[in-house]
Design a protein around this motif. Structure first.
Motif, mmCIF file in Angstrom:
data_model
loop_
_atom_site.group_PDB
_atom_site.id
_atom_site.type_symbol
_atom_site.label_atom_id
_atom_site.label_comp_id
_atom_site.label_asym_id
_atom_site.label_seq_id
_atom_site.Cartn_x
_atom_site.Cartn_y
_atom_site.Cartn_z
ATOM 1 N N ASP A 216 0.865 -1.176 0.000
ATOM 2 C CA ASP A 216 0.000 0.000 0.000
ATOM 3 C C ASP A 216 0.905 1.231 0.000
ATOM 4 O O ASP A 216 1.199 1.809 1.047
ATOM 5 N N ALA A 217 1.385 1.577 -1.167
ATOM 6 C CA ALA A 217 2.313 2.708 -1.302
ATOM 7 C C ALA A 217 2.215 3.239 -2.719
ATOM 8 O O ALA A 217 1.799 2.537 -3.638
ATOM 9 N N ASP A 218 2.611 4.498 -2.883
ATOM 10 C CA ASP A 218 2.629 5.098 -4.214
ATOM 11 C C ASP A 218 3.971 4.901 -4.908
ATOM 12 O O ASP A 218 4.045 4.856 -6.139
ATOM 13 N N VAL A 219 5.024 4.787 -4.099
ATOM 14 C CA VAL A 219 6.382 4.699 -4.628
ATOM 15 C C VAL A 219 7.092 3.517 -3.987
ATOM 16 O O VAL A 219 7.027 3.328 -2.764
ATOM 17 N N ILE A 220 7.769 2.714 -4.808
ATOM 18 C CA ILE A 220 8.606 1.619 -4.317
ATOM 19 C C ILE A 220 10.050 1.940 -4.666
ATOM 20 O O ILE A 220 10.390 2.129 -5.840
ATOM 21 N N VAL A 221 10.883 2.034 -3.643
ATOM 22 C CA VAL A 221 12.311 2.236 -3.853
ATOM 23 C C VAL A 221 12.969 0.872 -3.708
ATOM 24 O O VAL A 221 13.003 0.304 -2.617
ATOM 25 N N PHE A 222 13.470 0.322 -4.817
ATOM 26 C CA PHE A 222 13.990 -1.041 -4.789
ATOM 27 C C PHE A 222 15.509 -1.017 -4.712
ATOM 28 O O PHE A 222 16.188 -0.669 -5.678
ATOM 29 N N CYS A 223 16.023 -1.377 -3.564
ATOM 30 C CA CYS A 223 17.468 -1.440 -3.346
ATOM 31 C C CYS A 223 17.917 -2.872 -3.632
ATOM 32 O O CYS A 223 17.865 -3.751 -2.759
ATOM 33 N N GLY A 224 18.301 -3.069 -4.868
ATOM 34 C CA GLY A 224 18.685 -4.390 -5.331
ATOM 35 C C GLY A 224 19.301 -4.230 -6.700
ATOM 36 O O GLY A 224 20.058 -3.295 -6.941
ATOM 37 N N VAL A 225 18.937 -5.133 -7.624
ATOM 38 C CA VAL A 225 19.428 -5.027 -8.994
ATOM 39 C C VAL A 225 18.250 -4.926 -9.958
ATOM 40 O O VAL A 225 17.093 -5.049 -9.565
ATOM 41 N N ASP A 226 18.574 -4.720 -11.227
ATOM 42 C CA ASP A 226 17.570 -4.313 -12.208
ATOM 43 C C ASP A 226 16.377 -5.247 -12.334
ATOM 44 O O ASP A 226 15.224 -4.799 -12.380
ATOM 45 N N PHE A 227 16.614 -6.568 -12.377
ATOM 46 C CA PHE A 227 15.484 -7.472 -12.601
ATOM 47 C C PHE A 227 14.494 -7.426 -11.433
ATOM 48 O O PHE A 227 13.295 -7.682 -11.620
ATOM 49 N N MET A 228 14.968 -7.110 -10.237
ATOM 50 C CA MET A 228 14.084 -7.019 -9.078
ATOM 51 C C MET A 228 13.147 -5.819 -9.213
ATOM 52 O O MET A 228 11.943 -5.925 -8.949
ATOM 53 N N ALA A 229 13.701 -4.693 -9.623
ATOM 54 C CA ALA A 229 12.869 -3.507 -9.829
ATOM 55 C C ALA A 229 11.894 -3.727 -10.977
ATOM 56 O O ALA A 229 10.736 -3.295 -10.915
ATOM 57 N N GLU A 230 12.343 -4.401 -12.026
ATOM 58 C CA GLU A 230 11.450 -4.737 -13.139
ATOM 59 C C GLU A 230 10.276 -5.585 -12.654
ATOM 60 O O GLU A 230 9.128 -5.367 -13.050
ATOM 61 N N THR A 231 10.573 -6.574 -11.815
ATOM 62 C CA THR A 231 9.513 -7.450 -11.295
ATOM 63 C C THR A 231 8.497 -6.643 -10.507
ATOM 64 O O THR A 231 7.282 -6.840 -10.638
ATOM 65 N N ALA A 232 8.980 -5.709 -9.691
ATOM 66 C CA ALA A 232 8.066 -4.852 -8.931
ATOM 67 C C ALA A 232 7.213 -4.003 -9.865
ATOM 68 O O ALA A 232 6.005 -3.825 -9.636
ATOM 69 N N ALA A 233 7.824 -3.490 -10.929
ATOM 70 C CA ALA A 233 7.079 -2.662 -11.892
ATOM 71 C C ALA A 233 6.032 -3.488 -12.636
ATOM 72 O O ALA A 233 4.942 -2.985 -12.951
ATOM 73 N N ILE A 234 6.341 -4.731 -12.909
ATOM 74 C CA ILE A 234 5.389 -5.616 -13.584
ATOM 75 C C ILE A 234 4.205 -5.913 -12.684
ATOM 76 O O ILE A 234 3.047 -5.899 -13.120
ATOM 77 N N LEU A 235 4.483 -6.171 -11.412
ATOM 78 C CA LEU A 235 3.423 -6.531 -10.472
ATOM 79 C C LEU A 235 2.617 -5.319 -10.004
ATOM 80 O O LEU A 235 1.458 -5.466 -9.616
ATOM 81 N N SER A 236 3.220 -4.144 -10.039
ATOM 82 C CA SER A 236 2.543 -2.929 -9.565
ATOM 83 C C SER A 236 2.693 -1.813 -10.593
ATOM 84 O O SER A 236 3.358 -0.800 -10.336
ATOM 85 N N PRO A 237 2.078 -1.966 -11.770
ATOM 86 C CA PRO A 237 2.277 -0.977 -12.837
ATOM 87 C C PRO A 237 1.744 0.406 -12.499
ATOM 88 O O PRO A 237 2.143 1.395 -13.121
ATOM 89 N N GLU A 238 0.851 0.480 -11.514
ATOM 90 C CA GLU A 238 0.288 1.773 -11.131
ATOM 91 C C GLU A 238 1.206 2.539 -10.186
ATOM 92 O O GLU A 238 0.979 3.730 -9.923
ATOM 93 N N LYS A 239 2.249 1.880 -9.699
ATOM 94 C CA LYS A 239 3.164 2.521 -8.753
ATOM 95 C C LYS A 239 4.410 3.046 -9.469
ATOM 96 O O LYS A 239 4.773 2.576 -10.559
ATOM 97 N N THR A 240 5.058 4.020 -8.845
ATOM 98 C CA THR A 240 6.351 4.492 -9.319
ATOM 99 C C THR A 240 7.426 3.612 -8.691
ATOM 100 O O THR A 240 7.555 3.575 -7.464
ATOM 101 N N VAL A 241 8.165 2.897 -9.523
ATOM 102 C CA VAL A 241 9.221 2.007 -9.027
ATOM 103 C C VAL A 241 10.574 2.629 -9.345
ATOM 104 O O VAL A 241 10.876 2.933 -10.507
ATOM 105 N N LEU A 242 11.388 2.798 -8.313
ATOM 106 C CA LEU A 242 12.688 3.445 -8.456
ATOM 107 C C LEU A 242 13.813 2.444 -8.189
ATOM 108 O O LEU A 242 13.708 1.607 -7.289
ATOM 109 N N LEU A 243 14.875 2.544 -8.974
ATOM 110 C CA LEU A 243 16.096 1.770 -8.758
ATOM 111 C C LEU A 243 17.215 2.776 -8.503
ATOM 112 O O LEU A 243 17.757 3.360 -9.439
ATOM 113 N N PRO A 244 17.550 3.030 -7.229
ATOM 114 C CA PRO A 244 18.490 4.118 -6.906
ATOM 115 C C PRO A 244 19.813 4.046 -7.653
ATOM 116 O O PRO A 244 20.358 5.078 -8.041
#
Length: 310
Positions: free
Chosen positions: A60-88
């Motif tokens: 339950d968030a508008d923004v996901i900051v994914f501290c990991g590697v690219d495929f992890m952030a991609e997976t989050a973006a796929i599962l939550s397309p309505e959210k802003t997913v960031l890869l710092p």
């Protein structure tokens, strides 16, 4: 004269700013078990790939900051397309994920049309879109066993594929990819570590080579390792995976001793995220990770099939 540790002050100031920005943006920070200690300490949730995938799907968030590697952030973006997913750390790629392309997988599928395709989550969105189901190191055996097909194309990790083949009667056909961190661990590393710490249990990741797995006491995913050390009556452990996990182990079970199986077990791309990059990312809401919907739709099916397996 009192000495002031400016580094500590800077870290504290950054943490305070990050917490403020998190609240402003309704953001949640996810961190993989291999992240550096200061990033783990600022995260809302820490876990392995499966745990973080499940978390990303239900946040339950508008923004996901994914501290990991690219495929992890991609997976989050796929599962939550309505959210802003960031890869710092925009350059935090996974070398193993780059060892298989969607085009190469399509060729395999044409060659073995009666085989199911299982892809490790350590793959690109395009590869996931060409797969029947995803898996992680913690559920790979269960995923393969859930399939009706007798043949399984397993990409990209040959070591995890070989490990899965030990526990199934299905024909597992692994691709020749590997994790450079785990693949470089040798049987000699295990033998030498046991000599140095004869009372310690040896835990290794299934991304290690078969000959290393054969010498271990237990084989676990990263979160499986954490669960084991916290429940075990043993007080000493030799940890055969990326060394970043030891920070979490010390936090979760501080009364025990942990020794890295190899001092070379360092994923340089996992270490590219730091507090400054987390702050910069939240301040600018970049770098943002997105996946084209035509790719995401197919990849989502493969990921969801994995998540549906209990």
């Amino acid at each position: 004269m009192t000495y002031i540790d400016r580094t500590t002050l800077d870290a504290k100031a950054l943490k305070d700013k990050i917490l403020k920005l998190k609240e402003e943006h309704s953001a949640v920070i996810l961190a993989h078990n291999y992240q550096i200690g200061e990033v783990q300490d600022i995260a809302d949730f820490i876990g392995d790939s499966l745990e973080l995938a499940r978390k990303a799907a239900n946040l339950d968030a508008d923004v996901i900051v994914f501290c990991g590697v690219d495929f992890m952030a991609e997976t989050a973006a796929i599962l939550s397309p309505e959210k802003t997913v960031l890869l710092p750390a925009a350059d935090a790629n996974c070398p193993m994920a780059e060892m298989i392309t969607a085009g190469e997988l399509r060729v395999l599928k044409e060659r073995f049309p009666d085989a199911a395709v299982v892809c490790y989550v350590n793959t690109s969105a395009e590869v996931k879109a060409e797969s029947d189901i995803c898996c992680t190191s913690s559920n790979a055996v269960k995923v393969v066993e859930s399939l009706d097909e007798d043949k399984v194309i397993f990409v990209p990790d040959r070591n995890l594929g070989s490990y899965v083949a030990r526990f199934t009667d299905k024909q597992v056909m692994p691709w020749e990819g590997f994790c450079f961190v785990h693949d470089r661990i040798t049987p000699e590393d295990v033998i030498n570590a046991r000599k140095l710490h004869p009372g310690a249990e040896v835990l290794v990741h299934p991304e290690c080579r078969s000959e290393v797995v054969d010498l271990a006491d237990h084989v676990y995913s990263t979160s499986g390792m954490i669960e084991h050390v916290c429940k075990s009556e043993n007080k000493e452990f030799i940890i055969g995976t990326e060394v970043g996990i030891i920070h979490r182990m010390k936090n979760d079970c501080p009364d025990k001793l942990y020794y890295p199986l190899s001092d070379n077990a360092v994923c340089i791309t996992m270490k590219r995220t730091d507090l400054q990059k987390v702050y910069n990312s939240l301040e600018s809401l970049t770098p943002r990770v997105t996946v084209p919907e035509e790719v995401a739709e197919k990849a989502r099916l493969a990921i969801q099939r994995m998540l549906d397996i209990k």
